[in-house]
Design an enzyme around this catalytic site. Structure first.
Site, PDB file in Angstrom:
ATOM      1  N   ALA A  74      62.395 -80.155 -23.336  1.00 58.82           N
ATOM      2  CA  ALA A  74      62.269 -79.689 -21.946  1.00 58.82           C
ATOM      3  C   ALA A  74      60.942 -78.971 -21.710  1.00 58.82           C
ATOM      4  CB  ALA A  74      63.438 -78.780 -21.590  1.00 58.82           C
ATOM      5  N   THR A  75      60.385 -78.359 -22.742  1.00 58.24           N
ATOM      6  CA  THR A  75      59.082 -77.695 -22.562  1.00 58.24           C
ATOM      7  C   THR A  75      58.051 -78.723 -22.105  1.00 58.24           C
ATOM      8  OG1 THR A  75      59.586 -76.048 -24.254  1.00 58.24           O
ATOM      9  CG2 THR A  75      57.252 -76.399 -23.757  1.00 58.24           C
ATOM     10  N   ASN A 155      68.958 -69.774 -18.435  1.00 56.03           N
ATOM     11  CA  ASN A 155      69.332 -69.727 -19.849  1.00 56.03           C
ATOM     12  C   ASN A 155      69.740 -68.343 -20.328  1.00 56.03           C
ATOM     13  OD1 ASN A 155      66.435 -69.742 -19.145  1.00 56.03           O
ATOM     14  ND2 ASN A 155      66.153 -69.000 -21.223  1.00 56.03           N
ATOM     15  N   GLN A 183      69.671 -76.447 -19.301  1.00 59.82           N
ATOM     16  CA  GLN A 183      70.915 -75.744 -19.640  1.00 59.82           C
ATOM     17  C   GLN A 183      72.163 -76.358 -19.011  1.00 59.82           C
ATOM     18  OE1 GLN A 183      71.512 -73.320 -21.763  1.00 59.82           O
ATOM     19  NE2 GLN A 183      69.413 -72.833 -22.343  1.00 59.82           N
ATOM     20  N   SER A 203      66.836 -81.527 -22.138  1.00 58.78           N
ATOM     21  CA  SER A 203      66.595 -81.288 -23.564  1.00 58.78           C
ATOM     22  C   SER A 203      67.841 -81.662 -24.348  1.00 58.78           C
ATOM     23  CB  SER A 203      66.272 -79.800 -23.768  1.00 58.78           C
ATOM     24  OG  SER A 203      66.155 -79.527 -25.138  1.00 58.78           O
ATOM     25  N   HIS A 205      68.743 -80.914 -27.468  1.00 61.59           N
ATOM     26  CA  HIS A 205      69.389 -79.951 -28.380  1.00 61.59           C
ATOM     27  C   HIS A 205      70.235 -78.915 -27.649  1.00 61.59           C
ATOM     28  CE1 HIS A 205      66.805 -76.193 -28.244  1.00 61.59           C
ATOM     29  NE2 HIS A 205      65.915 -77.032 -27.758  1.00 61.59           N
ATOM     30  N   THR A 241      54.211 -93.182 -30.205  1.00 59.65           N
ATOM     31  CA  THR A 241      55.319 -93.991 -30.717  1.00 59.65           C
ATOM     32  C   THR A 241      56.625 -93.246 -30.491  1.00 59.65           C
ATOM     33  OG1 THR A 241      53.871 -94.939 -32.378  1.00 59.65           O
ATOM     34  CG2 THR A 241      56.241 -95.114 -32.789  1.00 59.65           C
ATOM     35  N   CYS A 327      63.863 -67.277 -26.624  1.00 59.10           N
ATOM     36  CA  CYS A 327      62.414 -67.417 -26.517  1.00 59.10           C
ATOM     37  C   CYS A 327      61.733 -66.058 -26.520  1.00 59.10           C
ATOM     38  CB  CYS A 327      62.052 -68.160 -25.243  1.00 59.10           C
ATOM     39  SG  CYS A 327      62.881 -69.716 -25.178  1.00 59.10           S
TER      40      CYS A 327
HETATM   41  C1  LIG Z   1      65.966 -73.504 -19.235  1.00 55.31           C
HETATM   42  C2  LIG Z   1      65.179 -73.993 -20.404  1.00 55.31           C
HETATM   43  N1  LIG Z   1      64.081 -74.725 -20.204  1.00 55.31           N
HETATM   44  C3  LIG Z   1      63.343 -75.196 -21.214  1.00 55.31           C
HETATM   45  C4  LIG Z   1      63.682 -74.934 -22.515  1.00 55.31           C
HETATM   46  C5  LIG Z   1      62.826 -75.481 -23.628  1.00 55.31           C
HETATM   47  O1  LIG Z   1      63.464 -76.613 -24.136  1.00 55.31           O
HETATM   48  P1  LIG Z   1      62.936 -77.345 -25.464  1.00 55.31           P
HETATM   49  O2  LIG Z   1      63.401 -76.493 -26.596  1.00 55.31           O
HETATM   50  O3  LIG Z   1      63.622 -78.687 -25.435  1.00 55.31           O
HETATM   51  O4  LIG Z   1      61.474 -77.470 -25.366  1.00 55.31           O
HETATM   52  C6  LIG Z   1      64.817 -74.159 -22.795  1.00 55.31           C
HETATM   53  C7  LIG Z   1      65.178 -73.814 -24.176  1.00 55.31           C
HETATM   54  O5  LIG Z   1      65.191 -72.677 -24.579  1.00 55.31           O
HETATM   55  C8  LIG Z   1      65.596 -73.682 -21.709  1.00 55.31           C
HETATM   56  O6  LIG Z   1      66.676 -72.944 -21.901  1.00 55.31           O
END
Ligand SMILES: Cc1ncc(COP(=O)(O)O)c(C=O)c1O
Length: 393
Positions: A74-75, A155, A183, A203, A205, A241, A327
């Site tokens: 997601a980042t 989150n 989330q 994301s 995970h 890839t 984070c």
């Molecule tokens: C709301 C939100 N956005 C983005 C992220 C980042 O996701 P990723 O770990 O897949 O880069 C997170 C993860 O902590 C999240 O909770």
């Protein structure tokens, strides 16, 4: 499992579902082809990626699987949407709008536009529940606004935003709408046609899939400047890839959700509510953060009176939970989300984030309650009480 710490940190990450691992295994072993190759190995990998793309599209109600662009998480999806979307819209202006409670990946992407491309950025405040008022977004729009980014679910405090109401105004002004749904997607709370966003970040995970894989939903023909160019993969929007095993795992995790093969949200919510109620009863002055109803089923953000959350967690090595957001771990700064909803810096430091998930059981909750209440009552835990938090927020 009993000798392992109880895991209550599902907003940080979720365990890999064993069925997802089973789906991935062939692609980590004999099915090793590059989906870009024309031969049998490549074509087998390519078919697996296409199936995964369909599953992810289905999870969020995307009309066409081609609207799913796989990223590393997601980042990256947030950066691609915010930076790539804004750069493509540069001829129309150089202003973006976001909120004060976004994940740092969103705030950093907006700041990147400011620092490196001369954009301006407005961060809209939220109310004490962490809700964004659509009127405040309207007030922040300028004639040169090109993109608005508001997260779907937070989150740290779990509050879910009314993205559809915000998107309506934003689209009326022909501005791009992005939402970070990292989330909420795992709870099947996303429907892109209902939300009406142009970009949605995901994301794997966070939904019992592998780490290092995510996706950006890009609606129809919405223009986007690629940030990583090279071999032309992902419609030229994200070169490199493809990570086939991870993509297959993401697809499998999405398919489990859409086929109802997972714990219903109501069960997770009931355990969360039980934990919240009992903690509030046992620790007078404890307050729950976030919206009382519009919130993630598994999230409990609770501010305790007179106890630093980090000290409390140090005292309970058999409970895996978090202070604020993962984070922010390692940072002495209190969470920007908690201060944005009006908590003092001291109250933010007394806040514990408990994230329940599919594998959380009633006995996990009972044990966690016992541990937290016991640790909170420990004489060494007490710090100077701070007044003014004994109300429900
Ligand atoms: C709301 C939100 N956005 C983005 C992220 C980042 O996701 P990723 O770990 O897949 O880069 C997170 C993860 O902590 C999240 O909770």
């Amino acid at each position: 499992m009993t000798d392992r710490p109880i895991y209550l940190d599902h907003q940080a990450t979720t365990p890999l579902d064993p069925r997802v691992l089973d789906a991935m295994m062939p692609f980590l072993t004999d099915q090793f082809g590059n989906p870009g190759s024309a031969h049998a190995y490549g074509q087998a990998a390519s078919r697996a990626v296409s199936a995964a793309r369909r599953h992810v599209a289905h999870l969020i109600g995307a009309k066409n699987p081609i609207e799913i662009v796989f990223t590393s998480g997601a980042t990256e999806a947030n950066h691609l949407a915010i930076v790539g979307g804004s750069l493509a819209a540069r001829p129309h202006g150089g202003h973006v709008v976001t909120t004060t409670i976004e994940h740092k990946a969103v705030l950093a992407a907006c700041q990147f536009l400011v620092d490196h491309h001369g954009y301006t950025c407005t961060r809209v405040d939220v109310d004490s529940h962490g809700s964004v008022r659509p009127d405040d977004v309207i007030a922040a729009l300028k004639p040169d606004t090109v993109l608005v980014s508001v997260m779907h679910a937070n989150n740290e405090i779990g509050t879910i935003q009314r993205i559809e109401a915000i998107a309506e105004v934003v689209h009326h002004r022909r501005i791009l709408m992005h939402t970070d749904a990292a989330q909420s997607a795992g709870y099947s709370l996303i429907d892109t046609s209902g939300l009406d966003a142009d970009f949605v970040s995901l994301s794997a995970h966070k939904l019992y899939g592998p780490k290092g894989i995510g996706a950006l939903f890009v609606r129809g023909r919405t223009r986007l400047t690629a940030l990583q160019t090279g071999g032309g993969q992902e419609r030229g929007l994200r070169a490199g890839t493809l990570n086939v095993p991870a993509i297959v795992g993401f697809g499998a995790a999405a398919a489990l959700i859409t086929t109802d093969a997972v714990t219903p949200n109501g069960e997770i919510r009931a355990l969360r509510d039980r934990l919240a109620q009992r903690l509030c009863n046992a620790i007078p002055g404890a307050t729950v953060n976030g919206h009382p109803r519009r919130r993630l089923p598994g999230n409990l953000s609770i501010t305790l009176p007179a106890i630093e959350a980090a000290d409390l967690l140090d005292h309970m090595p058999t409970l895996a939970a978090s202070t604020g957001s993962a984070c922010n771990t390692g940072s002495a700064e209190p969470s920007h989300v908690l201060t944005a909803i009006g908590l003092s810096r001291a109250a933010a430091r007394r806040t514990l984030r408990l994230g329940l998930g599919r594998t959380t059981t009633g006995s996990d909750i009972d044990l966690a309650l016992k541990m937290i209440v016991g640790a909170a009552a420990h004489p060494l835990m007490a710090c100077t009480p701070v007044g003014g938090i004994d109300q429900f927020r």
